[in-house]
Design a protein around this motif. Structure first.
Motif, PDB file in Angstrom:
ATOM      1  N   LYS A 142     -26.461 102.653  32.164  1.00  0.00           N
ATOM      2  CA  LYS A 142     -25.821 101.764  33.128  1.00  0.00           C
ATOM      3  C   LYS A 142     -25.992 102.344  34.528  1.00  0.00           C
ATOM      4  CE  LYS A 142     -22.501  99.943  29.909  1.00  0.00           C
ATOM      5  NZ  LYS A 142     -23.411  99.180  29.197  1.00  0.00           N
ATOM      6  N   PRO A 143     -25.995 101.482  35.539  1.00  0.00           N
ATOM      7  CA  PRO A 143     -26.050 102.011  36.906  1.00  0.00           C
ATOM      8  C   PRO A 143     -24.872 102.951  37.154  1.00  0.00           C
ATOM      9  CG  PRO A 143     -26.386  99.648  36.910  1.00  0.00           C
ATOM     10  CD  PRO A 143     -25.987 100.027  35.509  1.00  0.00           C
ATOM     11  N   PHE A 144     -25.118 103.980  37.907  1.00  0.00           N
ATOM     12  CA  PHE A 144     -24.099 104.989  38.177  1.00  0.00           C
ATOM     13  C   PHE A 144     -23.969 105.132  39.680  1.00  0.00           C
ATOM     14  CE2 PHE A 144     -22.561 109.253  38.943  1.00  0.00           C
ATOM     15  CZ  PHE A 144     -21.575 109.408  37.983  1.00  0.00           C
ATOM     16  N   ASP A 145     -22.776 104.975  40.195  1.00  0.00           N
ATOM     17  CA  ASP A 145     -22.504 105.161  41.618  1.00  0.00           C
ATOM     18  C   ASP A 145     -21.091 105.714  41.744  1.00  0.00           C
ATOM     19  OD1 ASP A 145     -22.517 105.156  44.338  1.00  0.00           O
ATOM     20  OD2 ASP A 145     -22.620 102.985  44.588  1.00  0.00           O
ATOM     21  N   GLU A 146     -21.004 107.020  41.875  1.00  0.00           N
ATOM     22  CA  GLU A 146     -19.708 107.688  41.898  1.00  0.00           C
ATOM     23  C   GLU A 146     -19.702 108.800  42.941  1.00  0.00           C
ATOM     24  OE1 GLU A 146     -16.796 107.478  39.982  1.00  0.00           O
ATOM     25  OE2 GLU A 146     -17.539 105.646  39.042  1.00  0.00           O
ATOM     26  N   ALA A 147     -18.510 109.092  43.439  1.00  0.00           N
ATOM     27  CA  ALA A 147     -18.311 110.231  44.331  1.00  0.00           C
ATOM     28  C   ALA A 147     -17.557 111.302  43.560  1.00  0.00           C
ATOM     29  CB  ALA A 147     -17.529 109.817  45.563  1.00  0.00           C
ATOM     30  N   GLY A 148     -17.778 112.544  43.952  1.00  0.00           N
ATOM     31  CA  GLY A 148     -17.088 113.633  43.289  1.00  0.00           C
ATOM     32  C   GLY A 148     -17.346 114.950  43.986  1.00  0.00           C
ATOM     33  N   GLN A 149     -16.923 116.010  43.327  1.00  0.00           N
ATOM     34  CA  GLN A 149     -17.063 117.348  43.889  1.00  0.00           C
ATOM     35  C   GLN A 149     -17.965 118.185  42.985  1.00  0.00           C
ATOM     36  OE1 GLN A 149     -13.532 119.931  44.135  1.00  0.00           O
ATOM     37  NE2 GLN A 149     -13.930 119.942  46.333  1.00  0.00           N
ATOM     38  N   VAL A 150     -18.922 118.885  43.603  1.00  0.00           N
ATOM     39  CA  VAL A 150     -19.850 119.727  42.857  1.00  0.00           C
ATOM     40  C   VAL A 150     -19.076 120.901  42.254  1.00  0.00           C
ATOM     41  CG1 VAL A 150     -21.874 121.224  43.030  1.00  0.00           C
ATOM     42  CG2 VAL A 150     -21.797 119.083  44.323  1.00  0.00           C
ATOM     43  N   SER A 165     -23.301 119.848  38.091  1.00  0.00           N
ATOM     44  CA  SER A 165     -22.148 119.281  37.389  1.00  0.00           C
ATOM     45  C   SER A 165     -21.195 118.796  38.469  1.00  0.00           C
ATOM     46  CB  SER A 165     -21.459 120.337  36.539  1.00  0.00           C
ATOM     47  OG  SER A 165     -22.285 120.710  35.477  1.00  0.00           O
ATOM     48  N   VAL A 166     -20.748 117.556  38.324  1.00  0.00           N
ATOM     49  CA  VAL A 166     -19.886 116.937  39.333  1.00  0.00           C
ATOM     50  C   VAL A 166     -18.625 116.415  38.652  1.00  0.00           C
ATOM     51  CG1 VAL A 166     -19.729 115.108  41.056  1.00  0.00           C
ATOM     52  CG2 VAL A 166     -21.897 116.272  40.707  1.00  0.00           C
ATOM     53  N   ASP A 167     -17.479 116.751  39.226  1.00  0.00           N
ATOM     54  CA  ASP A 167     -16.203 116.199  38.766  1.00  0.00           C
ATOM     55  C   ASP A 167     -15.949 114.902  39.519  1.00  0.00           C
ATOM     56  OD1 ASP A 167     -15.219 117.773  36.758  1.00  0.00           O
ATOM     57  OD2 ASP A 167     -14.184 119.156  38.104  1.00  0.00           O
ATOM     58  N   THR A 168     -15.873 113.789  38.771  1.00  0.00           N
ATOM     59  CA  THR A 168     -15.572 112.491  39.377  1.00  0.00           C
ATOM     60  C   THR A 168     -14.159 112.077  38.972  1.00  0.00           C
ATOM     61  OG1 THR A 168     -16.455 111.245  37.514  1.00  0.00           O
ATOM     62  CG2 THR A 168     -17.997 111.813  39.279  1.00  0.00           C
ATOM     63  N   LYS A 169     -13.575 111.173  39.729  1.00  0.00           N
ATOM     64  CA  LYS A 169     -12.211 110.742  39.443  1.00  0.00           C
ATOM     65  C   LYS A 169     -12.146 109.799  38.242  1.00  0.00           C
ATOM     66  CE  LYS A 169     -10.582 111.376  44.114  1.00  0.00           C
ATOM     67  NZ  LYS A 169     -10.122 110.778  45.347  1.00  0.00           N
TER      68      LYS A 169
END
Length: 155
Positions: free
Chosen positions: A51-59, A78-82
């Motif tokens: 699926k398309p992925f568009d997320e913000a997070g912290q490395v 590795s990114v932690d997303t909400k």
């Protein structure tokens, strides 16, 4: 007579030096011929799972990895997303990313755009098309998933 010999020897040595310098300049071309690129557009193994992925997070972590034996070592984060928790994001080959003169460190806030796929263990892996950090955008693949570091492209 000695003057002519000295002038001739000087001219001959300058010509030899010029030949060496010009030869080394001409040798700077690729000279490797055509080699197929081991990177292919990202194709989802099971169409229903990607699926398309568009997320913000912290490395959280920056790692080096190799997905296949024919590929150069690559970089992943590795990114932690909400909303999706921790995701593994595949960026591209290290040699390409080093030439982009960007830096990622744990704690950086980023936005990832790409294609995501859930693994059997429930973790999400993403192939990044773009990575945004602050005002800067790192373009990695086009809309069809073709890597931007691949020189030859099919129509």
């Amino acid at each position: 007579m000695k003057r002519w010999r000295l002038a001739g020897a000087t001219l001959l040595s300058l010509a030899a030096l010029g030949w060496v310098l010009v030869g080394s300049v001409w040798a700077q071309g690729r000279g490797q011929g055509f080699r197929p690129c081991p990177y292919t557009p990202y194709l989802c193994p099971v169409q229903a799972t990607c699926k398309p992925f568009d997320e913000a997070g912290q490395v959280v972590q920056v790692v080096s990895e190799t997905l296949e034996s024919t590929m150069h070592p690559g970089m992943a984060v590795s990114v932690d997303t909400k909303t999706r928790g921790r995701v593994q994001v595949h960026l591209g080959p290290v040699w390409y990313l080093e030439r982009q003169e960007f830096e990622l460190q744990p704690g950086d806030d980023v936005r990832i755009t790409g294609r995501g796929e859930k693994e059997k263990d429930g973790k999400t892996e993403v192939v990044a098309y773009e990575l945004t950090k602050g005002d800067y955008v790192l373009h990695l693949r086009d809309a069809q998933g073709r890597p931007l570091w691949e020189a030859w492209r099919k129509r």
